[in-house]
Each structure stands twice: as C-alpha cells, then as structure tokens.
Motif scaffolding. Structure first.
Motif, PDB file in Angstrom:
ATOM      1  N   LYS A 186      55.708 -13.939 -30.762  1.00  0.00           N
ATOM      2  CA  LYS A 186      56.183 -12.705 -30.942  1.00  0.00           C
ATOM      3  C   LYS A 186      57.635 -13.015 -30.987  1.00  0.00           C
ATOM      4  CE  LYS A 186      53.027  -9.287 -28.938  1.00  0.00           C
ATOM      5  NZ  LYS A 186      52.323 -10.404 -28.048  1.00  0.00           N
ATOM      6  N   VAL A 187      58.262 -14.028 -30.208  1.00  0.00           N
ATOM      7  CA  VAL A 187      59.998 -14.132 -30.529  1.00  0.00           C
ATOM      8  C   VAL A 187      60.323 -14.921 -31.538  1.00  0.00           C
ATOM      9  CG1 VAL A 187      61.972 -14.586 -29.243  1.00  0.00           C
ATOM     10  CG2 VAL A 187      60.033 -13.368 -28.162  1.00  0.00           C
ATOM     11  N   THR A 188      61.137 -14.521 -32.250  1.00  0.00           N
ATOM     12  CA  THR A 188      61.819 -15.553 -33.476  1.00  0.00           C
ATOM     13  C   THR A 188      63.409 -15.639 -32.991  1.00  0.00           C
ATOM     14  OG1 THR A 188      62.486 -13.512 -34.772  1.00  0.00           O
ATOM     15  CG2 THR A 188      60.187 -14.275 -35.130  1.00  0.00           C
ATOM     16  N   ALA A 189      63.932 -16.444 -33.902  1.00  0.00           N
ATOM     17  CA  ALA A 189      65.292 -16.662 -33.758  1.00  0.00           C
ATOM     18  C   ALA A 189      66.176 -15.191 -33.874  1.00  0.00           C
ATOM     19  CB  ALA A 189      65.803 -17.642 -34.736  1.00  0.00           C
ATOM     20  N   ALA A 190      65.648 -14.604 -34.969  1.00  0.00           N
ATOM     21  CA  ALA A 190      66.188 -13.165 -34.956  1.00  0.00           C
ATOM     22  C   ALA A 190      66.086 -12.378 -33.873  1.00  0.00           C
ATOM     23  CB  ALA A 190      65.581 -12.592 -36.200  1.00  0.00           C
ATOM     24  N   THR A 191      64.799 -12.394 -33.374  1.00  0.00           N
ATOM     25  CA  THR A 191      64.680 -11.302 -31.924  1.00  0.00           C
ATOM     26  C   THR A 191      65.993 -11.843 -30.874  1.00  0.00           C
ATOM     27  OG1 THR A 191      62.548 -12.134 -32.164  1.00  0.00           O
ATOM     28  CG2 THR A 191      63.084 -10.801 -30.315  1.00  0.00           C
ATOM     29  N   ILE A 192      66.106 -13.127 -30.744  1.00  0.00           N
ATOM     30  CA  ILE A 192      67.073 -13.366 -29.719  1.00  0.00           C
ATOM     31  C   ILE A 192      68.433 -13.135 -30.172  1.00  0.00           C
ATOM     32  CG2 ILE A 192      68.145 -15.818 -28.868  1.00  0.00           C
ATOM     33  CD1 ILE A 192      65.378 -17.130 -28.637  1.00  0.00           C
ATOM     34  N   LEU A 193      68.777 -13.337 -31.458  1.00  0.00           N
ATOM     35  CA  LEU A 193      70.237 -12.984 -31.793  1.00  0.00           C
ATOM     36  C   LEU A 193      70.436 -11.477 -31.859  1.00  0.00           C
ATOM     37  CD1 LEU A 193      70.170 -15.673 -34.800  1.00  0.00           C
ATOM     38  CD2 LEU A 193      72.099 -15.581 -32.744  1.00  0.00           C
ATOM     39  N   ASN A 194      69.586 -10.842 -32.063  1.00  0.00           N
ATOM     40  CA  ASN A 194      69.874  -9.414 -32.121  1.00  0.00           C
ATOM     41  C   ASN A 194      69.396  -8.720 -30.723  1.00  0.00           C
ATOM     42  OD1 ASN A 194      70.292  -9.372 -35.121  1.00  0.00           O
ATOM     43  ND2 ASN A 194      68.259  -9.318 -35.706  1.00  0.00           N
ATOM     44  N   GLU A 195      68.849  -9.247 -29.792  1.00  0.00           N
ATOM     45  CA  GLU A 195      68.081  -8.387 -28.785  1.00  0.00           C
ATOM     46  C   GLU A 195      68.994  -8.866 -27.380  1.00  0.00           C
ATOM     47  OE1 GLU A 195      63.959  -7.698 -29.049  1.00  0.00           O
ATOM     48  OE2 GLU A 195      64.212  -7.031 -31.096  1.00  0.00           O
ATOM     49  N   TRP A 196      69.030 -10.277 -27.445  1.00  0.00           N
ATOM     50  CA  TRP A 196      69.364 -10.833 -26.196  1.00  0.00           C
ATOM     51  C   TRP A 196      70.927 -10.483 -25.726  1.00  0.00           C
ATOM     52  CZ3 TRP A 196      66.889 -16.235 -24.657  1.00  0.00           C
ATOM     53  CH2 TRP A 196      65.702 -16.217 -24.986  1.00  0.00           C
ATOM     54  N   ASP A 197      71.000 -10.376 -24.262  1.00  0.00           N
ATOM     55  CA  ASP A 197      72.408 -10.070 -23.900  1.00  0.00           C
ATOM     56  C   ASP A 197      73.210 -11.238 -24.400  1.00  0.00           C
ATOM     57  OD1 ASP A 197      71.410  -8.179 -22.610  1.00  0.00           O
ATOM     58  OD2 ASP A 197      71.377  -8.881 -20.353  1.00  0.00           O
ATOM     59  N   GLU A 198      74.465 -10.726 -24.191  1.00  0.00           N
ATOM     60  CA  GLU A 198      75.612 -11.598 -24.897  1.00  0.00           C
ATOM     61  C   GLU A 198      75.838 -13.033 -23.611  1.00  0.00           C
ATOM     62  OE1 GLU A 198      79.465 -10.014 -25.517  1.00  0.00           O
ATOM     63  OE2 GLU A 198      80.431 -11.742 -24.978  1.00  0.00           O
ATOM     64  N   ALA A 199      75.440 -12.391 -22.372  1.00  0.00           N
ATOM     65  CA  ALA A 199      75.463 -13.536 -21.087  1.00  0.00           C
ATOM     66  C   ALA A 199      74.114 -14.599 -21.503  1.00  0.00           C
ATOM     67  CB  ALA A 199      75.370 -12.962 -19.956  1.00  0.00           C
ATOM     68  N   GLU A 200      73.078 -14.001 -21.970  1.00  0.00           N
ATOM     69  CA  GLU A 200      71.846 -14.924 -22.091  1.00  0.00           C
ATOM     70  C   GLU A 200      72.173 -15.722 -23.334  1.00  0.00           C
ATOM     71  OE1 GLU A 200      67.812 -12.512 -20.659  1.00  0.00           O
ATOM     72  OE2 GLU A 200      69.034 -11.486 -22.523  1.00  0.00           O
ATOM     73  N   LEU A 201      72.731 -15.134 -24.447  1.00  0.00           N
ATOM     74  CA  LEU A 201      73.142 -16.089 -25.517  1.00  0.00           C
ATOM     75  C   LEU A 201      73.994 -17.102 -25.318  1.00  0.00           C
ATOM     76  CD1 LEU A 201      73.829 -13.565 -28.407  1.00  0.00           C
ATOM     77  CD2 LEU A 201      71.756 -14.809 -28.227  1.00  0.00           C
ATOM     78  N   ALA A 202      75.022 -16.984 -24.480  1.00  0.00           N
ATOM     79  CA  ALA A 202      75.902 -17.892 -23.907  1.00  0.00           C
ATOM     80  C   ALA A 202      75.456 -18.876 -23.297  1.00  0.00           C
ATOM     81  CB  ALA A 202      77.144 -17.438 -23.016  1.00  0.00           C
ATOM     82  N   GLU A 203      74.213 -18.562 -22.458  1.00  0.00           N
ATOM     83  CA  GLU A 203      73.406 -19.463 -21.571  1.00  0.00           C
ATOM     84  C   GLU A 203      72.741 -20.633 -22.365  1.00  0.00           C
ATOM     85  OE1 GLU A 203      73.478 -19.893 -18.273  1.00  0.00           O
ATOM     86  OE2 GLU A 203      71.663 -20.827 -17.988  1.00  0.00           O
ATOM     87  N   ILE A 204      72.013 -19.866 -23.335  1.00  0.00           N
ATOM     88  CA  ILE A 204      71.005 -20.797 -24.163  1.00  0.00           C
ATOM     89  C   ILE A 204      71.897 -21.693 -24.849  1.00  0.00           C
ATOM     90  CG2 ILE A 204      68.864 -19.711 -24.222  1.00  0.00           C
ATOM     91  CD1 ILE A 204      69.658 -18.848 -27.154  1.00  0.00           C
ATOM     92  N   LEU A 205      73.159 -21.295 -25.508  1.00  0.00           N
ATOM     93  CA  LEU A 205      73.872 -22.446 -26.309  1.00  0.00           C
ATOM     94  C   LEU A 205      74.753 -23.409 -25.550  1.00  0.00           C
ATOM     95  CD1 LEU A 205      75.960 -19.369 -28.291  1.00  0.00           C
ATOM     96  CD2 LEU A 205      74.420 -21.073 -29.308  1.00  0.00           C
ATOM     97  N   TYR A 206      74.825 -23.038 -23.921  1.00  0.00           N
ATOM     98  CA  TYR A 206      75.396 -23.962 -23.270  1.00  0.00           C
ATOM     99  C   TYR A 206      74.485 -24.879 -22.764  1.00  0.00           C
ATOM    100  CZ  TYR A 206      77.687 -25.638 -18.868  1.00  0.00           C
ATOM    101  OH  TYR A 206      78.233 -26.497 -18.013  1.00  0.00           O
ATOM    102  N   ARG A 207      73.172 -24.371 -22.257  1.00  0.00           N
ATOM    103  CA  ARG A 207      72.079 -25.089 -21.705  1.00  0.00           C
ATOM    104  C   ARG A 207      71.432 -26.237 -22.663  1.00  0.00           C
ATOM    105  NH1 ARG A 207      68.315 -21.982 -18.223  1.00  0.00           N
ATOM    106  NH2 ARG A 207      67.073 -23.981 -18.523  1.00  0.00           N
ATOM    107  N   TYR A 208      71.009 -25.523 -23.918  1.00  0.00           N
ATOM    108  CA  TYR A 208      70.246 -26.205 -24.832  1.00  0.00           C
ATOM    109  C   TYR A 208      71.253 -26.865 -25.983  1.00  0.00           C
ATOM    110  CZ  TYR A 208      66.651 -23.411 -22.519  1.00  0.00           C
ATOM    111  OH  TYR A 208      65.772 -22.706 -21.733  1.00  0.00           O
TER     112      TYR A 208
END
Ligand SMILES: C[S@@+](CC[C@H](N)C(=O)[O-])C[C@H]1O[C@@H](n2cnc3c(N)ncnc32)[C@H](O)[C@@H]1O
Length: 298
Positions: free
Chosen positions: A126-148
């Motif tokens: 169900k989850v695409t990259a667009a879902t993540i970019l459009n729906e995830w919190d700013e903190a969650e985005l920062a977390e995946i960029l940092y961790r992954y």
C-alpha cells in the motif's frame, strides 16, 4: 533489455559449497543468475527461489528441481514448511534491487529518470514513496533520511520536503530534485540524491526488518555445515549481516562460554567479505558496491 547481471557470481556460488542432492534457497531470484548457477551444480537436489516482485516470475526455470515462490523472504520459514521443507543446506541472498527494477520506466527507483514516486518491489503493497513524502511527519522523514541514507543535514532536508509538499504534493521523481536540489552538495549531487532515494526505498520496502527476520529464520532452517551467503550493497545492510554472522545477533555482541570460546552459531568463512575485482567492475559498474559475506552454521 537485460533483466539483471549477477554480481560476484562465481564467488558466491562457490561460497554456497553446494552438495549435489542438497536443498538450497535463493531468496532474491530476480533474473535467476545465481539460481541458474546453483542448478548447474545441484545434481538431484532441490532449489526454492523467492522474489516479491511479480515481474521476476517470468524468469522462473522450467526444471523439476526448481520451485519459484512470489513471496517476501520475510516469510521464509512458513513458506518452506508449507512446501514440505524442514531444513536447508544453503541459502543465498543478493539484496537490493535488480537492474530491471531500476531501469523499467515507471517504477521510480532512480533519480536518473522521471517516473511516478512508487519504489515498491511488491506492487500490491500500500505504501509508495509518494505516500511517505506526502503523509509522514517531518520528524519521521528526518529519521529515515538519517538512518537509512546516513545523510548529514537530514532535518533540514525533511523541512524542505514538508515546505514543498505544502505547495504541491509529491507525485514524480523530479519533484524531489525541485524540492531539495538547493541542498545538494556541489559536485556531489548524484551521491546526495542516491542516498535520499536509498532511504525512501528502504522505508517503502521495510528492507531492514525483512533482512533481519530472514536471517534469523535462515539460521533456524540451516543444517549444521550449511552455508549462509549474502551480497549487500550498502554499509547498513552489510553491518547487519556481518554482526549476525560473527555473533548470531544484530548488535555484534560476542558471547563466550566459560573457556572463552565464541558461542556464535556460525563460522565466518571470509572474514572481511569479498568485493568484486577491477575486471568485474569494468564489465558491470553496478557491482561496484557489492560485498559478499559467507558463514557456515556450526
Ligand atoms: C539484486 S536482485 C537479485 C538478482 C539475482 N541474484 C539475479 O542474479 O538475477 C534483488 C531481487 O530481490 C528481490 N527482493 C528484494 N527484497 C525481497 C524480499 N524481501 N523478498 C523477496 N524478494 C525480494 C527484488 O525484487 C529483486 O528482484
């Protein structure tokens, strides 16, 4: 268009130490490059292959020793048991994405061509990259960029992504460059985008969790003397595999018995791992980041 060129083919299949008549698993079938080599050495044995991308099924071999499962390798054990296999003699995982997934227009795995922001290996997810970019919190985005992506300045990038999506939702690859292009270090733009795309891909496909769950189940299913052979393409994956092979856990905490002997369930076969030589890299530049690790169950 070629589906895939397998990396470290001879080294990895040699590493499996195939016993004719044994049961082997290729959890990342793709174009079947590694599986094809296994079949050549398998004698009367069995080979089970997994791939969660439905496109890979078209490459399945018509061979009575071979079984293709269009499943996530996260469910390794239940799928093997369901097919009457309770132990295995070796398993190979060639992680990451195939050339086909990168190159096929429309899947959005690469910043090198515009496409919808998808990045799902399994297109029923169900989850695409667009879902993540459009729906995830700013903190969650920062977390995946940092961790992954292991990106410095991940919070600043996440902030720009959120500002951009408030103007217009993310739909295609080019939107990422438009949103954060100004943060890309001079002359290192490609490396920067590659890390951003890698972090999104890992999050979309739960790659780290899948890998850990598969490794634990592989250890459980392997017969003593059976080989675990894994090819990784970035340091995050490699650390997980290296620690697991060395100690049997993901933290790399070595446990010792009363006499000081390691209680690791594996013997590590190639301590530093094996990387492709210059000749392989000149023939297949995408193999340049591959690292092969091999361990034998005690
Ligand atoms: C690098 S390619 C493997 C190429 C293959 N060794 C060959 O020689 O053609 C990785 C493949 O693994 C699949 N894959 C990645 N993660 C998976 C998972 N969790 N479960 C099943 N398949 C997965 C991808 O769909 C992709 O086709």
């Amino acid at each position: 268009m070629v589906y895939h060129i397998p990396a470290l083919l001879r080294e990895s299949i040699d590493g499996l130490n195939i016993r004719p008549g044994g049961v082997y698993v290729d959890v990342t079938f793709g174009g079947g490059g590694h599986s094809g080599e296994i079949l050549k050495r398998l004698g009367e044995g069995r080979l089970v292959a997994f791939d969660q991308d439905e496109d890979a099924a078209a490459n399945a071999f018509d061979d009575e020793r071979f079984l293709f499962l269009d499943q996530n390798f996260r469910f390794l054990k239940s799928n093997l048991l369901f097919n009457g296999i309770s132990s295995i003699d070796g398993l190979i995982a060639d992680l990451g994405v195939s050339f086909h997934q990168f190159d096929e227009p429309g899947r959005g795995f690469t910043f090198r061509q515009d496409a919808p922001l998808d990045m799902r290996m399994n297109r029923s997810g169900k989850v695409t990259a667009a879902t993540i970019l459009n729906e995830w919190d700013e903190a969650e985005l920062a977390e995946i960029l940092y961790r992954y992506g292991e990106i410095t300045g991940s919070r600043r990038i996440a902030k720009e992504l959120v500002t951009a999506r408030n103007r217009k939702p993310f739909t295609s690859v080019i939107d990422i460059m438009d949103a954060i292009g100004k943060l890309a270090p001079f002359r290192q733009e490609h490396k920067f985008y590659a890390k951003v795309f890698q972090s999104l891909r890992i999050a979309v496909n739960h790659e780290m969790d899948n890998l850990k769950e598969m490794l634990v189940q592989a250890l459980d299913m392997l017969n003593p003397g059976g080989r675990l052979v894994v090819i990784t393409y970035h340091s995050l994956e490699d650390r997980i595999v290296k620690n697991f092979m060395k100690t049997g856990n993901f933290e790399g905490m070595e446990e010792k018995d009363f006499y000081g002997n390691s209680e690791s369930p594996f013997l590590v076969v190639a301590k530093k791992g094996i990387i492709p030589g210059g000749e392989e890299i000149s023939a297949n530049n995408r193999a340049r980041s591959a690292r092969l690790r091999i361990a034998e169950k005690k």
